[in-house]
Design a protein around this motif. Structure first.
Motif, PDB file in Angstrom:
ATOM      1  N   GLY A 287      28.754  52.879  26.674  1.00  0.00           N
ATOM      2  CA  GLY A 287      30.197  53.012  26.637  1.00  0.00           C
ATOM      3  C   GLY A 287      31.063  51.871  26.183  1.00  0.00           C
ATOM      4  N   ASP A 288      30.735  50.616  26.429  1.00  0.00           N
ATOM      5  CA  ASP A 288      31.679  49.542  26.137  1.00  0.00           C
ATOM      6  C   ASP A 288      31.641  49.181  24.658  1.00  0.00           C
TER       7      ASP A 288
ATOM      8  N   ARG B  13      29.269  43.067  31.572  1.00  0.00           N
ATOM      9  CA  ARG B  13      29.445  44.509  31.411  1.00  0.00           C
ATOM     10  C   ARG B  13      30.634  44.771  30.477  1.00  0.00           C
ATOM     11  N   ASP B  14      31.740  45.264  30.984  1.00  0.00           N
ATOM     12  CA  ASP B  14      32.875  45.564  30.123  1.00  0.00           C
ATOM     13  C   ASP B  14      33.610  44.283  29.770  1.00  0.00           C
ATOM     14  N   MET B  15      34.223  44.257  28.568  1.00  0.00           N
ATOM     15  CA  MET B  15      34.830  43.021  28.094  1.00  0.00           C
ATOM     16  C   MET B  15      35.904  43.317  27.058  1.00  0.00           C
ATOM     17  N   VAL B  16      36.757  42.303  26.831  1.00  0.00           N
ATOM     18  CA  VAL B  16      37.737  42.372  25.757  1.00  0.00           C
ATOM     19  C   VAL B  16      37.933  40.969  25.208  1.00  0.00           C
ATOM     20  N   TYR B  17      37.888  40.833  23.888  1.00  0.00           N
ATOM     21  CA  TYR B  17      38.108  39.552  23.221  1.00  0.00           C
ATOM     22  C   TYR B  17      39.566  39.469  22.812  1.00  0.00           C
TER      23      TYR B  17
ATOM     24  N   TYR C 151      37.305  38.058  28.087  1.00  0.00           N
ATOM     25  CA  TYR C 151      37.461  38.437  29.493  1.00  0.00           C
ATOM     26  C   TYR C 151      36.476  39.567  29.790  1.00  0.00           C
ATOM     27  N   ALA C 152      35.792  39.447  30.915  1.00  0.00           N
ATOM     28  CA  ALA C 152      34.703  40.390  31.185  1.00  0.00           C
ATOM     29  C   ALA C 152      34.511  40.577  32.678  1.00  0.00           C
ATOM     30  N   CYS C 153      33.911  41.708  33.008  1.00  0.00           N
ATOM     31  CA  CYS C 153      33.349  41.925  34.340  1.00  0.00           C
ATOM     32  C   CYS C 153      31.837  41.734  34.247  1.00  0.00           C
TER      33      CYS C 153
ATOM     34  N   VAL D 270      37.918  46.690  31.611  1.00  0.00           N
ATOM     35  CA  VAL D 270      38.717  45.535  31.209  1.00  0.00           C
ATOM     36  C   VAL D 270      39.540  45.924  29.987  1.00  0.00           C
ATOM     37  N   GLY D 271      40.825  45.582  30.001  1.00  0.00           N
ATOM     38  CA  GLY D 271      41.686  45.899  28.875  1.00  0.00           C
ATOM     39  C   GLY D 271      42.745  44.844  28.688  1.00  0.00           C
TER      40      GLY D 271
END
Length: 402
Positions: free
Chosen positions: A230-231, A294-298, A305-307, A353-354
């Motif tokens: 998914g990510d 796991r989920d992240m956003v650059y 930023y990530a979990c 994360v968004g």
């Protein structure tokens, strides 16, 4: 350990989505409901349940129910392309139908659908012009659709690139310079890569011809490149057009390295001068090693930023809703540093994360509430509790590019 290992398949199937990266994520105040978020409500097993997706105007403090939301897939978050939203079936649903919605007057309106082959496990979608490339992880195929008409126009068979079986398990994808980069999870004998093969494979496809150009392999101890489920930001491109790939390494259960690898701009090989292992780091404020990102956003300038999950926080008999094992991180991919943000730990079902303007949104299920916490990149302010409160575990947060 047996209890934790038995949860491995569940955790893999429930690896959750993050928000998609935008070149300019600053919200446009002239448009309304340009934010999409989803919440997950697991059933007793955690292997299935319900997901509800809705549109909202802003990130002002609010509580939302699911009365006006639409049901979407349990395992794979929606994908936004312009004003369209694609709902992919994923691996834990009972359907192989991709649904296409369009945003009209602040609502998601169903437009078209496409039925994939049985057992497809469609988990990611990227576009070039009118073509959509869809990773069918269950079948080892890349499906090509005309995403305007939702008609099939081709397939790319990846079976010859499978290791241990004839399915290399294509996952998340990215297009750069007319080349499609596809992370191959290489799952064998269950839901993890072969513990004896700590390698990362990416197949590269020429989108002008839709022919496979080659498969590249990194042999430095990392495995499972791109998120198992998914990510889409688990493979991302920075402002220099360098590609970074999150390797999930069997979620920390098989002794492989987890972290980031790179393919530099203009190149089609792994960059041997760069690797960023996060699973062997000691991080202030975290008592145990990370399992994986796991989920992240650059967001640019090297900031990611990530979990991440930390299995050391599970109770002796794990309670996957009550155990708070997910931490929120600020990562510098240039200086290779990891900082824990002062946000409560969450459970494994919520790792979204968004980004919205200067704010990073962390969708978590913590002891203080279910919803989205905010971290302001400019002021460094962190919300003490969720700003957006949700009726379920946060599943994804995305912003339309208005």
């Amino acid at each position: 350990m047996n209890n934790k290992l038995s949860f491995l398949s569940l955790v893999i199937l429930l690896a959750v989505l993050t928000a998609c990266h935008k070149d300019d994520p600053t919200p446009n105040p002239e448009n309304t409901r340009n934010i999409l978020f989803s919440v997950r409500i697991p059933d007793a097993s955690g292997m299935s349940g319900s997901v509800y997706t809705l549109l909202i105007d802003n990130i002002d403090a609010a509580t939302y129910d699911n009365k006006t939301a639409i049901p979407t897939a349990y395992a794979t978050p929606p994908v936004i392309i312009d004003d369209y939203v694609f709902d992919l079936p994923g691996l834990t649903t009972e359907t192989d139908i991709i649904k296409k919605y369009v945003r009209v007057n602040g609502q998601l309106v169903f437009e078209k659908s496409f039925t994939c082959p049985a057992g497809s496990g469609a988990i990611s979608l990227v576009t070039k012009g009118d073509k959509a490339y869809v990773a069918l992880r269950g079948l080892g195929l890349i499906l090509i659709l005309n995403h305007k008409t939702m008609a099939e126009i081709g397939r790319i068979d990846l079976s010859e690139y499978g290791v241990g079986d004839r399915n290399p398990d294509p996952a998340m994808m990215l297009i750069r310079d007319n080349l499609l980069y596809v992370g191959l999870n290489q799952i064998v004998g269950g839901m993890t890569p072969d513990p004896k093969r700590a390698k990362s494979d990416v197949v590269i496809i020429d989108t002008n011809t839709d022919a496979v150009q080659k498969m590249i392999t990194d042999e430095r101890g990392y495995s499972m490149p791109t998120n198992i489920m998914g990510d889409i930001q688990s493979i991302f491109m920075d402002e220099n057009k360098d590609i970074y790939i999150n390797c999930m390494a069997g979620l920390g259960y098989i002794g492989h390295k987890g972290g980031l690898l790179r393919i530099k701009a203009g190149e089609t090989v792994f960059d041997n001068s760069y690797e960023f292992c996060v699973t062997d780091k000691t991080i202030e404020g975290i008592d145990y090693p990370l399992d994986c990102l796991r989920d992240m956003v650059y967001t640019g300038n090297g900031k990611l930023y990530a979990c991440a999950s930390v299995s050391g926080y599970y109770s002796p008999t794990p309670d996957y809703s009550a155990d708070r094992v997910v931490v929120s991180l600020e990562i510098d991919i240039k200086n290779k540093t990891v900082k824990k943000l002062d946000i409560p730990r969450g459970n494994i079902f919520a790792t979204a994360v968004g980004r919205y303007g200067d704010n990073i949104l962390f969708g978590l299920a913590t002891q203080t509430g279910n919803g989205f916490y905010t971290y302001n990149q400019k002021t460094k302010a962190i919300s003490e509790s969720p700003v957006i409160n949700t009726a379920g575990f946060p599943f994804c947060f995305k912003v339309f590019k208005d």
